[in-house]
Enzyme design. Sequence first.
Site, PDB file in Angstrom:
ATOM      1  N   ASP A  22       0.870  -1.178   0.000  1.00 54.78           N
ATOM      2  CA  ASP A  22       0.000   0.000   0.000  1.00 54.78           C
ATOM      3  C   ASP A  22       0.907   1.228   0.000  1.00 54.78           C
ATOM      4  O   ASP A  22       1.495   1.566   1.027  1.00 54.78           O
ATOM      5  CB  ASP A  22      -0.918  -0.024   1.227  1.00 54.78           C
ATOM      6  CG  ASP A  22      -1.773   1.231   1.363  1.00 54.78           C
ATOM      7  OD1 ASP A  22      -1.953   1.935   0.348  1.00 54.78           O
ATOM      8  OD2 ASP A  22      -2.250   1.499   2.483  1.00 54.78           O
ATOM      9  N   GLY A  74      -8.791   6.900  -6.423  1.00 50.63           N
ATOM     10  CA  GLY A  74      -7.555   6.337  -5.881  1.00 50.63           C
ATOM     11  C   GLY A  74      -7.642   4.832  -5.697  1.00 50.63           C
ATOM     12  O   GLY A  74      -8.672   4.294  -5.265  1.00 50.63           O
ATOM     13  N   ASP A 133      -6.275   2.925  -3.505  1.00 47.04           N
ATOM     14  CA  ASP A 133      -6.504   2.516  -2.115  1.00 47.04           C
ATOM     15  C   ASP A 133      -7.973   2.614  -1.741  1.00 47.04           C
ATOM     16  O   ASP A 133      -8.489   1.776  -0.985  1.00 47.04           O
ATOM     17  CB  ASP A 133      -5.644   3.360  -1.165  1.00 47.04           C
ATOM     18  CG  ASP A 133      -5.837   4.855  -1.351  1.00 47.04           C
ATOM     19  OD1 ASP A 133      -6.312   5.298  -2.417  1.00 47.04           O
ATOM     20  OD2 ASP A 133      -5.498   5.620  -0.408  1.00 47.04           O
ATOM     21  N   ASP A 144     -11.028   6.433   6.026  1.00 46.26           N
ATOM     22  CA  ASP A 144      -9.607   6.086   6.067  1.00 46.26           C
ATOM     23  C   ASP A 144      -8.818   7.301   6.554  1.00 46.26           C
ATOM     24  O   ASP A 144      -8.759   8.332   5.882  1.00 46.26           O
ATOM     25  CB  ASP A 144      -9.142   5.666   4.675  1.00 46.26           C
ATOM     26  CG  ASP A 144      -7.733   5.073   4.676  1.00 46.26           C
ATOM     27  OD1 ASP A 144      -7.000   5.280   5.662  1.00 46.26           O
ATOM     28  OD2 ASP A 144      -7.358   4.425   3.687  1.00 46.26           O
ATOM     29  N   THR A 167      -2.952  10.499   5.060  1.00 46.46           N
ATOM     30  CA  THR A 167      -2.525  11.864   4.750  1.00 46.46           C
ATOM     31  C   THR A 167      -3.746  12.749   4.556  1.00 46.46           C
ATOM     32  O   THR A 167      -3.817  13.886   5.034  1.00 46.46           O
ATOM     33  CB  THR A 167      -1.657  11.876   3.476  1.00 46.46           C
ATOM     34  OG1 THR A 167      -0.573  10.962   3.654  1.00 46.46           O
ATOM     35  CG2 THR A 167      -1.116  13.263   3.208  1.00 46.46           C
TER      36      THR A 167
END
Length: 270
Positions: free
Chosen positions: A6, A105, A107, A127, A130
């Site tokens: 990841d 994205g 992820d 999630d 960042t």
Amino acid sequence: MLLALDIGNTNVTIGVFRAGVLVATRRAATDPRASADETELLIDGLLRLDDASLTDVTAISLASVVPAVTAAVEVVSVRHGLSLLVASAGTVPLAVRTDRPADVGADRLVNALAAHRLYGAPAVVVDFGTATTFDCIARDGAYVGGAIAPGLELGLEALAARTAKLPRIELRTPDRAIGRDTVSAMQSGVIFGHQALTAGLLERIRGELADSCDVGPGEVLAILTGGLSAAPWVRALEGIDHIDPDLTLKGLSILHAEVAGGEPLGLGLA
């Protein structure tokens, strides 16, 4: 042995799966300038912390939001003769009902896949990385969009970097919202502020998703993941059904099993 990678803007997280069971996780800082050689050394070094190495790996399942690191991993996989499955809207086995599916994205799609397969739908995955992302899965398992907010640590760094007198501080939940000094005031604003952002946006998204799925808001699952999902202030959020810090890695294992015929994810990880 499956290596799940990841690659985020802040961290590279690896997961080692043997016979479908997650046996080790490690994390390092992301360096988008790293060469393929440096990337290989990083991955192999993290594996060796758990008495493994790249020579033990049989396949790689990758979710990346950093193109330069993706390219480096591709070189490493070719060097070692490893099959590489890269998560994208074209490879993740779920419908993506957004205006621009290719822009979502990797992820976020992998999280949606894992949430649907492990916990059910409709659901919202939050999630904490960042960025703090909110991703919605419809009742039929389709990814239908979400929201993106600045992450907690990103906000903290911005305060320190863009002001003359505010310091860098430890992320610790204060006892009260009214700070009596600069540090406690910043901790209150950053932590309680992000807690309120998460709760407020989750409530609104949950309601909209419930309406679109013709169910009650209470029937929409809320699943938390990411590096900060185990923080004490997160556990104070109401209406959370599951906290799964390894959701993305599990999603990469599920992706490899469903698309490349790998070992199914062990039930003990759900």
